[in-house]
Design an enzyme around this catalytic site. Structure first.
Site, mmCIF file in Angstrom:
data_model
loop_
_atom_site.group_PDB
_atom_site.id
_atom_site.type_symbol
_atom_site.label_atom_id
_atom_site.label_comp_id
_atom_site.label_asym_id
_atom_site.label_seq_id
_atom_site.Cartn_x
_atom_site.Cartn_y
_atom_site.Cartn_z
ATOM 1 N N ASN A 107 43.211 22.148 57.138
ATOM 2 C CA ASN A 107 44.078 21.527 56.135
ATOM 3 C C ASN A 107 43.882 22.174 54.772
ATOM 4 O OD1 ASN A 107 44.675 19.920 58.264
ATOM 5 N ND2 ASN A 107 43.502 18.156 57.552
ATOM 6 N N ASP A 109 44.799 20.308 52.018
ATOM 7 C CA ASP A 109 45.080 19.187 51.113
ATOM 8 C C ASP A 109 43.912 18.752 50.248
ATOM 9 O OD1 ASP A 109 43.455 17.716 52.940
ATOM 10 O OD2 ASP A 109 45.200 17.039 54.080
ATOM 11 N N HIS A 124 42.198 27.713 56.388
ATOM 12 C CA HIS A 124 43.532 28.222 56.037
ATOM 13 C C HIS A 124 43.788 28.193 54.532
ATOM 14 C CE1 HIS A 124 45.041 27.350 60.400
ATOM 15 N NE2 HIS A 124 44.408 28.499 60.311
ATOM 16 N N CYS A 132 48.752 34.421 41.470
ATOM 17 C CA CYS A 132 49.840 35.323 41.084
ATOM 18 C C CYS A 132 49.886 36.505 42.042
ATOM 19 C CB CYS A 132 49.629 35.810 39.649
ATOM 20 S SG CYS A 132 50.830 37.071 39.177
ATOM 21 N N CYS A 153 53.738 33.244 36.878
ATOM 22 C CA CYS A 153 52.514 33.413 36.094
ATOM 23 C C CYS A 153 52.906 33.882 34.681
ATOM 24 C CB CYS A 153 51.705 34.494 36.808
ATOM 25 S SG CYS A 153 50.252 35.082 35.971
ATOM 26 N N ASN A 218 42.098 11.865 68.651
ATOM 27 C CA ASN A 218 43.505 12.256 68.577
ATOM 28 C C ASN A 218 44.304 11.242 69.403
ATOM 29 O OD1 ASN A 218 46.014 13.750 68.893
ATOM 30 N ND2 ASN A 218 44.872 15.628 68.460
HETATM 31 P P1 OAD Z 1 49.360 20.025 64.231
HETATM 32 O O1 OAD Z 1 50.490 19.424 63.492
HETATM 33 O O2 OAD Z 1 49.631 21.194 65.103
HETATM 34 O O3 OAD Z 1 48.688 18.917 65.138
HETATM 35 C C1 OAD Z 1 48.460 17.625 64.653
HETATM 36 C C2 OAD Z 1 47.629 16.872 65.658
HETATM 37 O O4 OAD Z 1 47.255 15.634 65.067
HETATM 38 C C3 OAD Z 1 48.341 16.561 66.971
HETATM 39 O O5 OAD Z 1 47.498 16.872 68.063
HETATM 40 C C4 OAD Z 1 48.619 15.053 66.875
HETATM 41 O O6 OAD Z 1 48.560 14.419 68.152
HETATM 42 C C5 OAD Z 1 47.456 14.610 66.014
HETATM 43 N N1 OAD Z 1 47.682 13.380 65.232
HETATM 44 C C6 OAD Z 1 48.836 12.847 64.780
HETATM 45 N N2 OAD Z 1 48.599 11.724 64.079
HETATM 46 C C7 OAD Z 1 47.262 11.551 64.066
HETATM 47 C C8 OAD Z 1 46.380 10.582 63.497
HETATM 48 N N3 OAD Z 1 46.835 9.542 62.776
HETATM 49 N N4 OAD Z 1 45.049 10.743 63.703
HETATM 50 C C9 OAD Z 1 44.576 11.790 64.421
HETATM 51 N N5 OAD Z 1 45.350 12.727 64.969
HETATM 52 C C10 OAD Z 1 46.685 12.614 64.808
HETATM 53 O O7 OAD Z 1 48.225 20.333 63.129
HETATM 54 P P2 OAD Z 1 47.064 21.420 63.161
HETATM 55 O O8 OAD Z 1 46.396 21.448 64.474
HETATM 56 O O9 OAD Z 1 46.257 21.154 61.952
HETATM 57 O O10 OAD Z 1 48.635 26.579 59.844
HETATM 58 O O11 OAD Z 1 47.879 22.760 62.977
HETATM 59 C C11 OAD Z 1 47.185 23.944 62.898
HETATM 60 C C12 OAD Z 1 47.861 24.889 61.948
HETATM 61 O O12 OAD Z 1 49.231 25.030 62.306
HETATM 62 C C13 OAD Z 1 47.923 24.414 60.505
HETATM 63 O O13 OAD Z 1 46.743 24.654 59.783
HETATM 64 C C14 OAD Z 1 49.056 25.207 59.955
HETATM 65 C C15 OAD Z 1 50.032 24.978 61.100
HETATM 66 O O14 OAD Z 1 51.075 25.853 61.213
HETATM 67 C C16 OAD Z 1 49.152 27.400 58.926
HETATM 68 O O15 OAD Z 1 50.029 27.039 58.184
HETATM 69 C C17 OAD Z 1 48.562 28.771 58.926
#
Ligand code: OAD
Length: 254
Positions: A107, A109, A124, A132, A153, A218
């Site tokens: 994340n 954030d 990430h 910039c 910038c 999850n």
């Molecule tokens: P994803 O959006 O791919 O996956 C989110 C996961 O969170 C899923 O498995 C959902 O089931 C789960 N989920 C949803 N609500 C939830 C909750 N309240 N509590 C716990 N789990 C929950 O997100 P990431 O795996 O973080 O990369 O994605 C990986 C990367 O893909 C990101 O860092 C980003 C994205 O494209 C870049 O931008 C380079």
């Protein structure tokens, strides 16, 4: 809460409570209860737009104004408002208890740091800063005015978030340290990630190969669930961690 779920919570609490070196890998799901949409699945950003169009560095270079308009502007507003939820706070508490030795987060954030975690690898990158494209000067995102898109910038160069776009490298020091933590941990918590984006998704595989117990939190199963995870505690991360921390009070004698 059904009995199976309660048993999973108890089991997770026992495993975490007796860990000597726990590490967490987190993804966008951990921040859903803070009001930030995930990327994949129901309500996910990539349902509405194609990541290769809006989150690839080539798209940003080709048309930065479009990427700012379609993706970054809304993200900025959403992240400005977001606050840590009970899952972030539980991970900070586990670090303070000496159980959790690091968080590897996909994340951008900043909510783990806001919750109080001090050792956070931002795999990430981070949205807290803009950089910039010309002079590389960094500017805090909350100081960036959006009266012109893309924002610029002082030198006139275009600002971009200090995040890793698709098509860019993971900072080597982040990759190196994440691998080290994954090799050393005895428990890995995999929280709110779909585990489909590499190389982040490989960290639990390394942990497992090195003998760690892998616990997923999850609402859904993932590609790790069948062969890598020892336990999947199904549910939203904030709710699950609230249960785990309550159950740990019974087990932990630190
Ligand atoms: P994803 O959006 O791919 O996956 C989110 C996961 O969170 C899923 O498995 C959902 O089931 C789960 N989920 C949803 N609500 C939830 C909750 N309240 N509590 C716990 N789990 C929950 O997100 P990431 O795996 O973080 O990369 O994605 C990986 C990367 O893909 C990101 O860092 C980003 C994205 O494209 C870049 O931008 C380079």
């Amino acid at each position: 809460m059904n009995t199976d779920h309660q048993q999973q919570i108890q089991k997770a609490a026992q495993l975490i409570g007796s860990a000597k070196c726990a590490v967490a890998l987190t993804g966008s799901g951990i921040s859903v209860e803070s009001g930030i949409p995930p990327f994949r699945g129901a309500g996910g950003l990539w349902e509405k737009m194609d990541p290769m169009e809006v989150a690839h560095i080539d798209s940003f270079r080709r048309d930065p104004a479009r990427v700012w308009e379609l993706l970054i502007r809304d993200l900025k507003e959403c992240l400005d408002r977001a606050r840590p939820n009970p899952a972030h706070l539980a991970l900070a508490r586990l670090e303070a208890m000496g159980i959790l030795k690091g968080v590897i987060t996909q994340n951008v954030d900043g909510l783990h740091q806001a919750a109080g975690n001090r050792d956070v690898i931002e795999f990430h990158g981070t949205f807290a800063w803009q950089r910039c494209m010309d002079c590389q000067r960094r500017l805090e995102t909350h100081r960036v005015e959006l009266d012109q898109i893309p924002p610029r910038c002082e030198c006139g160069g275009i600002l971009r978030p200090d995040c890793v776009f698709f098509g860019e490298m993971i900072p080597p020091e982040h990759l190196h340290r994440s691998r080290q933590l994954s090799e050393r941990c005895d428990v890995m918590l995999v929280v709110g990630t779909s585990a489909v984006v590499q190389p982040a998704a490989f960290m639990p595989v390394i942990a497992k190969q090195c003998g760690a117990t892998v616990i997923e939190i999850n609402p859904e199963s993932t590609p790790l669930t069948a062969n890598i995870s020892d336990l999947l505690v199904k549910g939203p991360a904030g709710q699950v961690f609230t249960g785990i921390m309550a159950a740990m009070a019974d087990y932990t004698v630190r």
